[in-house]
Design a protein around this motif. Sequence first.
Motif, PDB file in Angstrom:
ATOM      1  N   ASN A   1       0.824  -1.100   0.176  1.00  0.00           N
ATOM      2  CA  ASN A   1      -0.081   0.092   0.049  1.00  0.00           C
ATOM      3  C   ASN A   1       0.863   1.100  -0.044  1.00  0.00           C
ATOM      4  OD1 ASN A   1      -2.300   1.348   0.098  1.00  0.00           O
ATOM      5  ND2 ASN A   1      -3.106   0.518   1.758  1.00  0.00           N
ATOM      6  N   SER A   2       0.305   2.310  -0.186  1.00  0.00           N
ATOM      7  CA  SER A   2       1.087   3.587  -0.150  1.00  0.00           C
ATOM      8  C   SER A   2      -0.155   4.781   0.044  1.00  0.00           C
ATOM      9  CB  SER A   2       1.709   3.718  -1.720  1.00  0.00           C
ATOM     10  OG  SER A   2       0.921   3.914  -2.726  1.00  0.00           O
ATOM     11  N   PHE A   3       0.667   6.005   0.231  1.00  0.00           N
ATOM     12  CA  PHE A   3      -0.065   7.083   0.349  1.00  0.00           C
ATOM     13  C   PHE A   3       0.788   8.449  -0.080  1.00  0.00           C
ATOM     14  CE2 PHE A   3       1.050   6.724   4.765  1.00  0.00           C
ATOM     15  CZ  PHE A   3       1.759   7.984   4.942  1.00  0.00           C
ATOM     16  N   ALA A   4       0.097   9.328  -0.747  1.00  0.00           N
ATOM     17  CA  ALA A   4       0.678  10.443  -1.226  1.00  0.00           C
ATOM     18  C   ALA A   4       1.146  11.614  -0.252  1.00  0.00           C
ATOM     19  CB  ALA A   4      -0.054  11.153  -2.240  1.00  0.00           C
ATOM     20  N   VAL A   5       2.118  12.143  -0.306  1.00  0.00           N
ATOM     21  CA  VAL A   5       2.563  13.375   0.550  1.00  0.00           C
ATOM     22  C   VAL A   5       2.906  14.501  -0.106  1.00  0.00           C
ATOM     23  CG1 VAL A   5       4.445  13.983   2.332  1.00  0.00           C
ATOM     24  CG2 VAL A   5       3.905  11.476   1.999  1.00  0.00           C
ATOM     25  N   PRO A   6       2.240  15.605   0.509  1.00  0.00           N
ATOM     26  CA  PRO A   6       2.744  16.852   0.034  1.00  0.00           C
ATOM     27  C   PRO A   6       4.052  16.996  -0.235  1.00  0.00           C
ATOM     28  CG  PRO A   6       0.904  17.220   1.415  1.00  0.00           C
ATOM     29  CD  PRO A   6       1.534  15.729   1.726  1.00  0.00           C
ATOM     30  N   PHE A   7       4.664  17.299  -1.852  1.00  0.00           N
ATOM     31  CA  PHE A   7       6.169  17.645  -1.498  1.00  0.00           C
ATOM     32  C   PHE A   7       6.390  18.726  -2.941  1.00  0.00           C
ATOM     33  CE2 PHE A   7       9.888  16.340  -4.193  1.00  0.00           C
ATOM     34  CZ  PHE A   7      10.903  16.389  -3.081  1.00  0.00           C
ATOM     35  N   GLU A   8       7.459  19.454  -2.712  1.00  0.00           N
ATOM     36  CA  GLU A   8       7.863  20.448  -3.692  1.00  0.00           C
ATOM     37  C   GLU A   8       9.214  20.592  -3.364  1.00  0.00           C
ATOM     38  OE1 GLU A   8       6.181  22.214  -5.783  1.00  0.00           O
ATOM     39  OE2 GLU A   8       4.090  21.755  -5.239  1.00  0.00           O
ATOM     40  N   GLU A   9       9.657  20.781  -4.746  1.00  0.00           N
ATOM     41  CA  GLU A   9      11.267  21.057  -4.728  1.00  0.00           C
ATOM     42  C   GLU A   9      11.301  22.651  -5.644  1.00  0.00           C
ATOM     43  OE1 GLU A   9      13.741  17.067  -5.666  1.00  0.00           O
ATOM     44  OE2 GLU A   9      11.943  17.355  -7.032  1.00  0.00           O
ATOM     45  N   ASP A  10      12.266  23.276  -5.286  1.00  0.00           N
ATOM     46  CA  ASP A  10      12.752  24.486  -5.879  1.00  0.00           C
ATOM     47  C   ASP A  10      13.503  24.012  -7.268  1.00  0.00           C
ATOM     48  OD1 ASP A  10      13.661  27.082  -6.849  1.00  0.00           O
ATOM     49  OD2 ASP A  10      14.177  27.669  -4.729  1.00  0.00           O
TER      50      ASP A  10
END
Length: 257
Positions: A66-75
């Motif tokens: 199973n898995s779940f998404a995580v809020p993620f941002e890169e510059d």
Amino acid sequence: MSSMQIDEDEPVVETPLLGNIDEVIMHPLVLLSAADHYHRVARGTRKRVVGVLLGSVSKGKVDCTNSFAVPFEEDSKNASVFYLDHNYLENMLAMFRKVSAKERVVGFYSTGPQIRQNDLRIHEIVKRFLPPKTITPPVFCIIDIRPDRQSLPTTAYKVVEEVSTKDGQRQVKLSFAHVPSVMGAIEAEEVGVEHLLRDINDPTVSTVASLIKGKIAGLATLTEKLVECKDYLEACVRGEQKVNPEIVANLQTILNL
């Protein structure tokens, strides 16, 4: 101390961290969730998405169920700057524990399609959410969501310590090492995938045409692997890549077939 580059002065000795990982088993639900995550968040952009892998570990085999998404941002201008929502990760993990206590954090995924500078730092963050007294470190899986890919869309890695000597000083750096990955599914998942494939099946295509298409896909995958081997050997000749005796021995075995 963490780096994906290695020194070229002395031979490098790879030391696996505690709880060695021999194989990663990826389930269809994880692939579907990662593809949905990408199409919701980063479709049509050059961004990648990151999520947490859940499952179990037994005798060196990591079973990602199973898995779940995580809020993620890169510059995009500064590769060393990124944001990963720790609070969201912690809250989602608490909710998943209420639903399935057997599933625990086993690693994280990225849509890559290659290893990035921040992946070792993300690995350190995910390691904080492992259950207490866990000796098996998190795995890192790149899930390639590009539709034109013919081979297995997952590439798994584990973190190893690279010990080298430079100017008489012993240096230890962390790096990613490849781990074999395979597809696995329980009966319910097999039935679900079969229904999905049935929905996208084209009845106008004959059996012979399907066989030919399968052969073409197999040859395309073989070509991709041969090009990858060629690039590795050329990099070794140029001195850009360390020679791995095990890889060279495997290539020699393949050529002798």
